[in-house]
Design a protein around this motif. Structure first.
Motif, PDB file in Angstrom:
ATOM      1  N   GLN A 110     -11.656  -4.907  -0.332  1.00 34.81           N
ATOM      2  CA  GLN A 110     -10.022  -5.159  -1.273  1.00 34.81           C
ATOM      3  C   GLN A 110     -10.302  -4.199  -2.466  1.00 34.81           C
ATOM      4  O   GLN A 110     -11.390  -4.294  -3.210  1.00 34.81           O
ATOM      5  CB  GLN A 110      -9.826  -6.513  -1.750  1.00 34.81           C
ATOM      6  CG  GLN A 110      -9.816  -7.565  -0.673  1.00 34.81           C
ATOM      7  CD  GLN A 110      -9.404  -8.814  -1.086  1.00 34.81           C
ATOM      8  OE1 GLN A 110     -10.110  -9.447  -1.834  1.00 34.81           O
ATOM      9  NE2 GLN A 110      -8.298  -9.470  -0.425  1.00 34.81           N
ATOM     10  N   HIS A 111      -9.459  -3.003  -2.445  1.00 32.55           N
ATOM     11  CA  HIS A 111      -9.408  -2.226  -3.566  1.00 32.55           C
ATOM     12  C   HIS A 111     -10.830  -1.686  -3.843  1.00 32.55           C
ATOM     13  O   HIS A 111     -11.166  -1.347  -5.048  1.00 32.55           O
ATOM     14  CB  HIS A 111      -8.865  -2.788  -4.945  1.00 32.55           C
ATOM     15  CG  HIS A 111      -7.644  -3.282  -4.751  1.00 32.55           C
ATOM     16  ND1 HIS A 111      -6.299  -2.695  -4.680  1.00 32.55           N
ATOM     17  CD2 HIS A 111      -7.405  -4.707  -4.752  1.00 32.55           C
ATOM     18  CE1 HIS A 111      -5.435  -3.593  -4.497  1.00 32.55           C
ATOM     19  NE2 HIS A 111      -5.864  -4.815  -4.631  1.00 32.55           N
TER      20      HIS A 111
ATOM     21  N   SER B 184      -9.703   1.988   1.160  1.00 35.75           N
ATOM     22  CA  SER B 184      -9.633   1.081   0.035  1.00 35.75           C
ATOM     23  C   SER B 184      -9.443  -0.495   0.542  1.00 35.75           C
ATOM     24  O   SER B 184      -9.802  -1.494  -0.327  1.00 35.75           O
ATOM     25  CB  SER B 184      -8.252   1.234  -0.693  1.00 35.75           C
ATOM     26  OG  SER B 184      -7.213   1.121   0.181  1.00 35.75           O
ATOM     27  N   HIS B 185      -9.006  -0.730   1.760  1.00 32.82           N
ATOM     28  CA  HIS B 185      -8.888  -2.191   2.368  1.00 32.82           C
ATOM     29  C   HIS B 185      -9.422  -2.038   3.947  1.00 32.82           C
ATOM     30  O   HIS B 185      -9.427  -1.151   4.567  1.00 32.82           O
ATOM     31  CB  HIS B 185      -7.486  -2.430   2.191  1.00 32.82           C
ATOM     32  CG  HIS B 185      -6.880  -2.741   0.841  1.00 32.82           C
ATOM     33  ND1 HIS B 185      -6.606  -1.646  -0.010  1.00 32.82           N
ATOM     34  CD2 HIS B 185      -6.794  -3.925   0.245  1.00 32.82           C
ATOM     35  CE1 HIS B 185      -6.049  -2.131  -0.896  1.00 32.82           C
ATOM     36  NE2 HIS B 185      -6.196  -3.355  -1.021  1.00 32.82           N
TER      37      HIS B 185
ATOM     38  N   ASP C 215      -6.418   5.382   0.962  1.00 38.53           N
ATOM     39  CA  ASP C 215      -5.611   5.921  -0.220  1.00 38.53           C
ATOM     40  C   ASP C 215      -5.669   7.496  -0.198  1.00 38.53           C
ATOM     41  O   ASP C 215      -6.382   7.968  -0.605  1.00 38.53           O
ATOM     42  CB  ASP C 215      -6.259   5.108  -1.534  1.00 38.53           C
ATOM     43  CG  ASP C 215      -5.329   5.712  -2.600  1.00 38.53           C
ATOM     44  OD1 ASP C 215      -4.412   6.243  -2.493  1.00 38.53           O
ATOM     45  OD2 ASP C 215      -5.720   5.076  -3.598  1.00 38.53           O
TER      46      ASP C 215
ATOM     47  N   HIS D  98      -0.858   4.967   1.103  1.00 34.11           N
ATOM     48  CA  HIS D  98      -1.911   4.693   1.976  1.00 34.11           C
ATOM     49  C   HIS D  98      -1.468   4.757   3.470  1.00 34.11           C
ATOM     50  O   HIS D  98      -0.330   4.988   3.720  1.00 34.11           O
ATOM     51  CB  HIS D  98      -2.522   3.328   2.003  1.00 34.11           C
ATOM     52  CG  HIS D  98      -3.011   2.906   0.460  1.00 34.11           C
ATOM     53  ND1 HIS D  98      -2.067   2.591  -0.706  1.00 34.11           N
ATOM     54  CD2 HIS D  98      -4.209   2.578   0.371  1.00 34.11           C
ATOM     55  CE1 HIS D  98      -2.783   2.446  -1.553  1.00 34.11           C
ATOM     56  NE2 HIS D  98      -4.294   2.330  -1.269  1.00 34.11           N
TER      57      HIS D  98
ATOM     58  N   LEU E 153       0.937  -1.221  -0.021  1.00 30.21           N
ATOM     59  CA  LEU E 153      -0.106   0.228   0.016  1.00 30.21           C
ATOM     60  C   LEU E 153       0.990   1.139   0.052  1.00 30.21           C
ATOM     61  O   LEU E 153       1.189   1.846   1.032  1.00 30.21           O
ATOM     62  CB  LEU E 153      -0.971  -0.117   1.212  1.00 30.21           C
ATOM     63  CG  LEU E 153      -1.903  -1.217   1.366  1.00 30.21           C
ATOM     64  CD1 LEU E 153      -2.786  -1.229   2.618  1.00 30.21           C
ATOM     65  CD2 LEU E 153      -2.766  -1.112   0.283  1.00 30.21           C
TER      66      LEU E 153
END
Length: 450
Positions: free
Chosen positions: A417-418, A406-407, A380, A64, A61
């Motif tokens: 996830q994403h 994002s996660h 993110d 992030h 990441l």
């Protein structure tokens, strides 16, 4: 370093920035979080992780912030299906003329299941990994949350009058004790007691709620000192403020979560200090319903634990806890008359470790510490609206919104996830939500826009 000194683990998360929350006020760079099973095995610099661990999965990441999952300490999850139905109204008009009639017409087990799943989808998408719910058919909400793998405090409702879930206080308490017995040993579901408010629960049931908490260890969550009208009416009729009445009945205790607390004075603060009760701050709902402003900085300065909640989507109108943090920080500065009040790191604490303290689970939730449960989120910061990055903590509170998450992992299990949910079928959920919206529009006369 020899092969037999390298530890095997499940997941390694490589983070550009990491906010552990404990120790407080820290932003670390180029860290790795190691997950083994449901728990955090280590939080260490990446170079150290290279030497000491081998994992079956690595998540890189590079743009992030990684931090503990957010804890939304107050809401009515299934009310997402009433989102936007009755806006721009004061609390009692909103309740008496719109919400309670709609609940009487539509509340059912299926309504709770679908509405709770919609709320969970929104919360997971915006960084919440633990939420507190106070609503009807709590046994359904508990099962839906357990099936999704999200952590939840489920408060059974207690009121003096009948609702779709029961005929009155005795039935609510009986069903509530069964709920506690069913879920008391579960790691994810935390059954709790939810007397609605001082003006809807009389002394007898309120005292029984306190005894049930004492007998079982279950938390209590109650709407308290939400409006000036509530406090004035109690003072006029009973000769005492609601918090004083609850203290006399044994309801104020360390296990008690007092929601809203917008109308408080020094005597109320002393009662909170003496009892060890917690405060749950819901700034956006309080603003929207013109209920008042909670003096958060004064409470914190008085040694009182303050966590944060969104309230339900019918009075907020979203469940984005990052947005709630921003509002809380802004309002706290105005109320205190001090631009330094509730700085970014303290706001992040309210949404993480303070919520864990209110739940009595700060030994295993609310911070990224070795040995704690692996409830983790990543945000993110690569989007233009978050550039440039000088202070990630400031960005999370003042510039960010939940859609940048994002996660997420709960108990080490991927939930997001994403930006995509892993355990909720969103397409199927939207079909059910659309069906409910059609029924509610038809009954309430809500406009249909084309």
């Amino acid at each position: 370093m020899t092969a037999d000194t390298i530890t095997a683990a499940d997941i390694r998360i490589n983070a550009r920035w990491l906010i552990p929350v404990e120790p407080g006020g820290m932003v670390l760079e180029n860290q790795a979080v190691i997950i083994q099973g449901a728990r955090i095995a280590a939080v260490i610099p990446r170079q150290q992780a290279d030497r000491e661990f081998r994992t079956r999965e690595t998540v890189d990441l590079p743009h992030h912030v990684v931090m503990p999952g957010l804890i939304n300490m107050h809401g009515h999850a299934a009310m997402t299906l009433f989102r936007g139905m009755a806006d721009d109204l004061p609390l009692m008009t909103w309740l008496n003329d719109h919400i309670w009639p709609a609940e009487g017409r539509f509340i059912s087990e299926q309504f709770i299941a679908d509405g709770t799943q919609l709320a969970m989808a929104e919360m997971l998408r915006t960084g919440t990994t633990t939420f507190s719910d106070m609503y009807f058919f709590p046994e359904i909400a508990a099962q839906v949350a357990r099936d999704a793998g999200i952590r939840a405090q489920i408060c059974f409702p207690l009121l003096d009058f009948p609702t779709p879930w029961g005929s009155g206080p005795e039935e609510y308490l009986s069903k509530g004790r069964a709920l506690i017995d069913t879920w008391k040993a579960d790691d994810c579901i935390m059954p709790a007691i939810g007397p609605h408010a001082p003006y809807t629960v009389s002394d007898g049931p309120m005292a029984k709620a306190a005894r049930l908490s004492e007998d079982t260890g279950a938390q209590i969550q109650i709407h308290l000192h939400e409006t000036a009208f509530e406090v004035a009416e109690a003072s006029e009729k009973l000769g005492k403020r609601p918090a004083a009445r609850l203290a006399e009945l044994g309801v104020l205790r360390p296990e008690t979560q007092c929601v809203h607390m917008t109308q408080i004075d020094d005597t109320d603060i002393r009662l909170l200090q003496q009892s060890g009760a917690q405060v749950i701050h819901c700034p956006e709902s309080n603003l929207k319903l013109a209920s008042g402003l909670c003096p958060v900085q004064k409470l914190l300065d008085s040694g009182i634990n303050v966590a944060i909640g969104t309230d339900g989507a019918a009075s907020n109108n979203d469940l984005d806890l990052f947005g709630e943090m921003r509002t809380a920080a802004m309002v706290a500065k105005v109320v205190a008359g001090d631009a330094a009040a509730l700085p970014a790191h303290r706001a992040l604490e309210m949404a993480t470790i303070n919520g864990a303290r209110a739940l009595g689970r700060d030994h295993e939730l609310g911070s990224l510490v070795s040995g704690k449960l692996a409830d983790i989120i990543a945000i993110d910061l690569s989007d233009p609206f978050l550039q440039p990055v000088y202070d990630p903590a400031s960005h999370l509170v003042y510039s960010n919104h939940g859609r940048s998450v994002s996660h997420s992992w709960i108990n080490g299990v991927p939930q997001l996830q994403h930006g995509r949910l892993t355990r909720i079928d969103v397409a199927d959920l939207m079909l059910r939500v659309d069906d409910w919206a059609g029924r509610i529009r038809k009954h309430t006369g809500q406009p249909i826009f084309h």
